[in-house]
Design a protein around this motif. Sequence first.
Motif, PDB file in Angstrom:
ATOM      1  N   PRO A 256      27.080  42.631  35.175  1.00 47.31           N
ATOM      2  CA  PRO A 256      26.998  41.899  36.439  1.00 47.31           C
ATOM      3  C   PRO A 256      25.786  40.971  36.441  1.00 47.31           C
ATOM      4  CG  PRO A 256      27.225  44.287  36.785  1.00 47.31           C
ATOM      5  CD  PRO A 256      26.909  44.067  35.338  1.00 47.31           C
ATOM      6  N   GLU A 257      25.705  40.107  37.453  1.00 44.58           N
ATOM      7  CA  GLU A 257      24.572  39.194  37.547  1.00 44.58           C
ATOM      8  C   GLU A 257      23.293  39.953  37.855  1.00 44.58           C
ATOM      9  OE1 GLU A 257      25.130  35.670  39.870  1.00 44.58           O
ATOM     10  OE2 GLU A 257      27.267  35.571  39.413  1.00 44.58           O
ATOM     11  N   GLY A 258      22.149  39.298  37.556  1.00 44.17           N
ATOM     12  CA  GLY A 258      20.859  39.922  37.789  1.00 44.17           C
ATOM     13  C   GLY A 258      20.425  40.759  36.605  1.00 44.17           C
ATOM     14  N   ILE A 259      19.406  41.606  36.809  1.00 41.80           N
ATOM     15  CA  ILE A 259      18.907  42.503  35.770  1.00 41.80           C
ATOM     16  C   ILE A 259      19.723  43.788  35.792  1.00 41.80           C
ATOM     17  CG2 ILE A 259      16.949  43.862  34.966  1.00 41.80           C
ATOM     18  CD1 ILE A 259      16.310  41.008  34.611  1.00 41.80           C
ATOM     19  N   GLN A 260      20.228  44.197  34.619  1.00 45.78           N
ATOM     20  CA  GLN A 260      21.000  45.427  34.500  1.00 45.78           C
ATOM     21  C   GLN A 260      20.439  46.258  33.349  1.00 45.78           C
ATOM     22  OE1 GLN A 260      23.424  46.117  36.737  1.00 45.78           O
ATOM     23  NE2 GLN A 260      23.116  44.101  37.697  1.00 45.78           N
TER      24      GLN A 260
END
Length: 341
Positions: A272-276
């Motif tokens: 998903p978008e962002g930091i994972q």
Amino acid sequence: MLSERQRMILNAIVDDYIRSAEPVGSRSISKRGDVAFSPATIRNEMSDLEEMGFLEQPHTSAGRIPSHKGYRYYVDHLVNYETLSTHELNAMKVFFADKLQEMEQVFQHAAAILSNLTNYTSIILGPEVFSTTLKRMQIIPLDERSGVAIFVTNTGHVENKIVDIPEGMSIGDIEKAVNLLNAKLANVPLYQLKSKLYSKVGEELNKYVDHYEEMVSLLESALDHEEHDRVYLSGATNMLMQPEFKDVDKVKLILDTLGETPAVVQMLAASPEGIQVKIGSENSIEAINNCSLITASYSIDGQCLGTVGILGPTRMEYGRVIRILDHLSKDMAVVLAKWYK
């Protein structure tokens, strides 16, 4: 879920194990300035943390190491996001100092910077992985047992390859299958084609053509395409420097996986978008179930263009890596914006 004392002890164990790669004992924890408990108290809490699944005891050692569950709790609740050093910030400023003429140079440069700063393996998916879609496909029989598959993308890129046609498969059935595929998979991103072939085309195909399994296999072969120019890796052999990867067979499995472009795309494209942060068995690919994968998306004007990732041992410097990825993914968006405006 955990008491403040248990949180403090778990945090100390993870921090010490990240630095030393050695099981952590109660005595070494008690000597830390930020832990004001006796070794006996710490031992009791370590036993409780082990029973709850946050710690593991390797072999017969008196010390403990974090479990995947322990790392997950640490990342979600305890990690300290350290300020990046001047050296790290200066290394990333190269993006603005260097005159990178081609988009490919940006990705190669970024991958090298990330692997050098972290001493882990860096992986970058270029925008093409997400934005390039299937326009149409054709299979033209050459004779009874072979044909040429022509694969056209929305960017105008054309690939063709020779495919084997199973015995007894008619030209009419091939045409039906290809027409169905084009109707169902047009405009689907390339990295999703294989999975969509089964979920969107497979069941319906079974109703209309003979030799169903052979037909699906033929279409899957026809959909194979080169993705090497869309995936950028650096520092793959950094795994060899990590003490937990002394097992040559284990490292070979990881390196073989990194050499398979579809597997690498699968690792990052679904993020998903962002930091994972995916720890151990949270990763969908078994070969990296003893690793952690941290990813960050890069976007322009709210549109996600690609993903940057760091693959390393579960004993990873999570706070530092997350900060570096967050900073560099934003720098990439700034540099890449000139190609999209």
